[in-house]
Design a protein around this motif. Structure first.
Motif, PDB file in Angstrom:
ATOM      1  N   ALA A 291       0.305  13.221  21.167  1.00 30.37           N
ATOM      2  CA  ALA A 291       0.104  13.762  22.520  1.00 30.37           C
ATOM      3  C   ALA A 291      -1.318  14.249  22.652  1.00 30.37           C
ATOM      4  CB  ALA A 291       1.077  14.905  22.786  1.00 30.37           C
ATOM      5  N   ARG A 294      -3.877  11.681  23.020  1.00 31.99           N
ATOM      6  CA  ARG A 294      -3.621  10.903  24.235  1.00 31.99           C
ATOM      7  C   ARG A 294      -3.103   9.513  23.910  1.00 31.99           C
ATOM      8  NH1 ARG A 294      -9.259  11.781  26.617  1.00 31.99           N
ATOM      9  NH2 ARG A 294      -9.560  13.316  25.004  1.00 31.99           N
ATOM     10  N   GLN A 296       0.238   9.068  23.406  1.00 30.31           N
ATOM     11  CA  GLN A 296       1.648   9.071  23.697  1.00 30.31           C
ATOM     12  C   GLN A 296       1.859   8.113  24.862  1.00 30.31           C
ATOM     13  OE1 GLN A 296       4.247  13.063  23.375  1.00 30.31           O
ATOM     14  NE2 GLN A 296       2.833  12.959  25.035  1.00 30.31           N
ATOM     15  N   ILE A 298       3.256   7.155  28.238  1.00 35.86           N
ATOM     16  CA  ILE A 298       3.840   7.951  29.319  1.00 35.86           C
ATOM     17  C   ILE A 298       4.581   7.051  30.294  1.00 35.86           C
ATOM     18  CG2 ILE A 298       2.318   9.943  29.209  1.00 35.86           C
ATOM     19  CD1 ILE A 298       0.626   8.695  31.349  1.00 35.86           C
ATOM     20  N   THR A 339       2.707  11.805  37.041  1.00 39.03           N
ATOM     21  CA  THR A 339       2.689  12.187  35.642  1.00 39.03           C
ATOM     22  C   THR A 339       4.094  12.060  35.063  1.00 39.03           C
ATOM     23  OG1 THR A 339       1.992  13.890  34.091  1.00 39.03           O
ATOM     24  CG2 THR A 339       3.012  14.657  36.095  1.00 39.03           C
ATOM     25  N   HIS A 343       6.616  15.329  30.018  1.00 42.04           N
ATOM     26  CA  HIS A 343       5.359  15.855  29.501  1.00 42.04           C
ATOM     27  C   HIS A 343       4.865  17.057  30.282  1.00 42.04           C
ATOM     28  CE1 HIS A 343       4.343  11.804  27.417  1.00 42.04           C
ATOM     29  NE2 HIS A 343       5.453  12.350  27.003  1.00 42.04           N
ATOM     30  N   THR A 430      -1.451  19.819  22.549  1.00 40.71           N
ATOM     31  CA  THR A 430      -0.515  18.928  23.237  1.00 40.71           C
ATOM     32  C   THR A 430      -0.762  18.993  24.745  1.00 40.71           C
ATOM     33  OG1 THR A 430       1.106  19.473  21.548  1.00 40.71           O
ATOM     34  CG2 THR A 430       1.937  18.411  23.526  1.00 40.71           C
ATOM     35  N   ILE A 434      -1.913  15.862  27.146  1.00 41.59           N
ATOM     36  CA  ILE A 434      -1.075  15.420  28.272  1.00 41.59           C
ATOM     37  C   ILE A 434      -1.857  15.490  29.590  1.00 41.59           C
ATOM     38  CG2 ILE A 434       0.947  16.032  29.660  1.00 41.59           C
ATOM     39  CD1 ILE A 434       2.301  16.923  27.043  1.00 41.59           C
ATOM     40  N   GLN A 437      -4.418  12.809  29.700  1.00 39.01           N
ATOM     41  CA  GLN A 437      -3.812  11.493  29.852  1.00 39.01           C
ATOM     42  C   GLN A 437      -3.347  11.265  31.287  1.00 39.01           C
ATOM     43  OE1 GLN A 437      -0.910  10.715  26.824  1.00 39.01           O
ATOM     44  NE2 GLN A 437      -0.889   8.537  27.288  1.00 39.01           N
ATOM     45  N   SER A 438      -3.048  12.359  31.980  1.00 38.87           N
ATOM     46  CA  SER A 438      -2.635  12.225  33.383  1.00 38.87           C
ATOM     47  C   SER A 438      -3.846  12.211  34.309  1.00 38.87           C
ATOM     48  CB  SER A 438      -1.717  13.381  33.782  1.00 38.87           C
ATOM     49  OG  SER A 438      -0.598  13.424  32.951  1.00 38.87           O
TER      50      SER A 438
END
Ligand SMILES: Nc1ncnc2c1ncn2[C@@H]1O[C@H](COP(=O)(O)OP(=O)(O)OP(=O)(O)O)[C@@H](O)[C@H]1O
Ligand SMILES: [Mg+2]
Length: 606
Positions: A291, A294, A296, A298, A339, A343, A430, A434, A437-438
């Motif tokens: 996570a 980045r 993970q 999604i 998103t 997460h 984490t 997240i 990544q969003s």
């Protein structure tokens, strides 16, 4: 030719002396003014005031200065003086209460436009009254302007204002060429001083602006350094997690399998349980590391953060206990974000738990949402922010707060100030992963003793929220279908094979895409499911699936990966129609996913 009288000095001589006195006065004012102007920086309003005062005293009338407005359309009076206070008040009301239009017909405008002085002596009452309404006539005559002289203030070839003087009263002497020379000289110096002062002010403003930019640059450099550090740690963490996933899949799978086989009373059970637990803790860690880095996968949805926070209300209250008061402030008409719901819940929980830990003696936890427009200026000073519409989620506590040194490290994995066993230091990493990544950003505001606020900004979307899909309800995880398993990691392939076979499936296994293709070509019987790793040498899982589904259009495909490669995932978002089993694999998860896919309606042939 002096005529000598009986008493007193001869008339001509007196006139001469008067003239001399007059010149001396003017000379004095000029030198005073020049000295003052020479030292003037930004004090010109005060300076102009002194000048008009001195000039007015000398001419025995009034004097005023008007400067060009910023838009270049008006002459705005900035200083005026007449030795008699009552007359000055009248003058200010009648003559210089309002700005004069640059393109107007009155002498100041003419002097300004032409760049030449304007001298009007012996004004008749009719001329003086012409521009005034009848109710002001008495007052205008009371001031009694008789002679007026206007000189443009010129700097660098342009008019920047007007300096004007006037003599009042029917009996006063007209203004002459000496007055003209005097006023023009004064005007020239005043203009020079003014433009110098302006240049200085501009330079100072520019300097201040540059200093601000430099400071902002320093701040972004610091952010860049921080971002690079996080990127490097992220890559390392991701790599470690990736390799660990295969190892953990094997450890977890065998411990599950063995536990299933052992009798309830078997003395080895306890030891095996420990192995399984350790494996699960390891899996948790790798999940967090992925996570953070980045990596993970999604499965984003369009979400209303207010709904998310609302749905977590009970859980949050239970977590924080009774000594902490929870305040929520949901933003109105909140925009939507794209998103992964699981997460974002994790983000909120981690921030809430940290807030709770920072308030051991109770306090207030505030959760706030709102729309936020992040502009260019904000983006310039906040690295990684794309300007535009965002949704903000802020979580604040009234707890211990943090010093700068702590704040600089909080997002690093394994950074914790908590005692051993209390924190792993993976919570905020984490969260960081997240949020990034969003496509969002996270900022912390904190001071020791004054609590902490974390602000998360996620890009806003115009689409409407999607309902969360329901999972398929399974009655059994066993099956008898034929599965083609392709995995290059030997131990993992062996254990996955074992799990599936044990649960009734017929399994064909291959070490690579090529092997799998050969196998399929030779085989007549149907294959129900292709279960393949994504990243393999020579041929990727995605490529293999493409080729095999061409041969066998009914084939369903389940990918396994610990990582988010571009083969099935773009920008870490799962491609449509792809089902992915995330490593590490445990028997439960594997069997569930396989069954789910086999039982799903054939809407999507892949
Ligand atoms: N709200 C807060 N107030 C004060 N300090 C905080 C707050 N949130 C985080 N911190 C500091 O940041 C550190 C790192 O936080 P992070 O959540 O990453 O790890 P942790 O809470 O220590 O452990 P974990 O979350 O893995 O159980 C914390 O140890 C603490 O020092
Ligand atoms: Mg934490």
């Amino acid at each position: 030719m002096a005529v000598v009288g009986e008493r007193g000095p001869p008339v001509a001589e007196t006139a001469h002396e008067n003239e001399l006195q007059r010149l001396q006065d003017r000379f004095l004012v000029l030198t005073e003014a020049m000295q003052a102007f020479a030292g003037a920086t930004t004090e010109h309003p005060l300076l102009l005031d002194t000048i008009v005062r001195r000039v007015a005293e000398i001419v025995g009338g009034f004097c005023w200065v008007a400067l060009l407005s910023e838009d270049g359309r008006w002459l705005i009076p900035v200083a005026s003086f007449h030795p008699d206070a009552a007359t000055l008040a009248l003058i200010r009301r009648l003559y210089i209460a309002i700005p004069l239009p640059v393109d107007g017909p009155l002498p100041p405008s003419i002097a300004f436009r032409s760049g030449e002085h304007v001298l009007v002596n012996d004004l008749s009452p009719a001329q003086v009254l012409a521009r005034f309404s009848p109710e002001d006539h008495a007052a205008v005559l009371g001031v009694g302007v008789r002679h007026a002289l206007l000189a443009p203030l010129r700097a660098q070839g342009k008019s920047i204002g007007v300096l004007s003087m006037a003599r009042c009263g029917a009996e006063t002497a007209p203004l002459d060429q000496a007055d003209v020379r005097f006023l023009r000289c004064l005007a020239d110096h005043a203009a020079l001083a003014l433009s110098n002062a302006r240049l200085l002010a501009d330079a100072q403003r520019e300097l201040a602006e540059r200093r601000r930019t430099e400071e902002a640059l320093l701040r972004t450099e610091e952010q860049l350094r921080q971002a690079q550090k996080m990127e490097a740690i992220g890559r390392l963490a991701g790599g470690v997690a990736h390799d660990f996933n295969n190892l953990l899949s094997v450890v977890l799978s065998y411990s599950h399998l063995l536990l299933d086989d052992l009798a309830a009373t078997d003395p080895m059970r306890a030891d095996l349980e420990e192995i399984k637990k350790a494996g699960e803790r390891g899996a948790d860690l790798t999940r967090q590391l992925l996570a953070f880095s980045r990596q993970q996968v999604i499965e984003p949805r369009i979400l209303d953060l207010n709904h998310v926070v609302e749905s977590m209300d009970k859980m949050i209250r239970r977590l924080i206990g009774e000594d902490i008061e929870l305040k929520t402030s949901p933003g109105r008409e909140l925009g939507r974000v794209v998103t992964d719901p699981g997460h974002i819940e994790q983000v909120i929980l981690n921030l809430v738990v940290n807030a709770r830990d920072a308030m051991p003696d109770g306090g207030t936890l505030t959760i706030e949402t709102g729309n936020a427009e992040l502009d260019e200026a904000y983006a310039r000073e906040h690295l990684g922010v794309t300007p535009g519409a965002h949704v903000m989620l802020a979580i604040s506590d009234s707890g211990s707060g943090m010093d700068r040194a702590t704040q600089e490290r909080i997002f690093e994995p394994f950074f914790t100030t908590k005692e051993k066993g209390k924190g792993t230091g993976l919570g905020l990493s984490t969260v960081f992963g997240i949020v990034k990544q969003s496509g969002g950003s996270i900022w912390v505001y904190s001071e020791p003793g004054n609590g902490t606020t974390f602000k998360v900004y996620l890009p806003r979307t115009d689409e409407t929220a999607t309902a969360l899909g329901r999972a398929v309800r399974l009655t059994t995880v066993r099956g008898s279908e034929t599965i083609l398993l392709v995995e290059d990691d030997d131990p993992l392939r062996v254990v996955a094979c074992g799990i599936l076979r044990k649960n009734g499936y017929r399994v064909l296994d291959a070490r690579s895409g090529g092997e799998a293709l050969l196998l399929c070509e030779r085989l007549e019987q149907p294959i129900d499911l292709l279960l393949t790793d994504v990243v393999m040498p020579q041929m990727s899982g995605r490529e293999l699936a493409r080729r095999l589904t061409r041969l066998r259009p009914d084939l369903r495909v389940l990918y396994m990966s610990g990582y988010t490669e571009d083969a099935v995932v773009h920008q870490r978002v799962l491609d449509a129609g792809i089902t992915l089993l995330q490593k590490p694999i445990t028997p439960d998860v594997l069997l569930h996913k396989v069954r789910e896919l086999l039982e799903a309606p054939r809407a999507n042939p892949r």
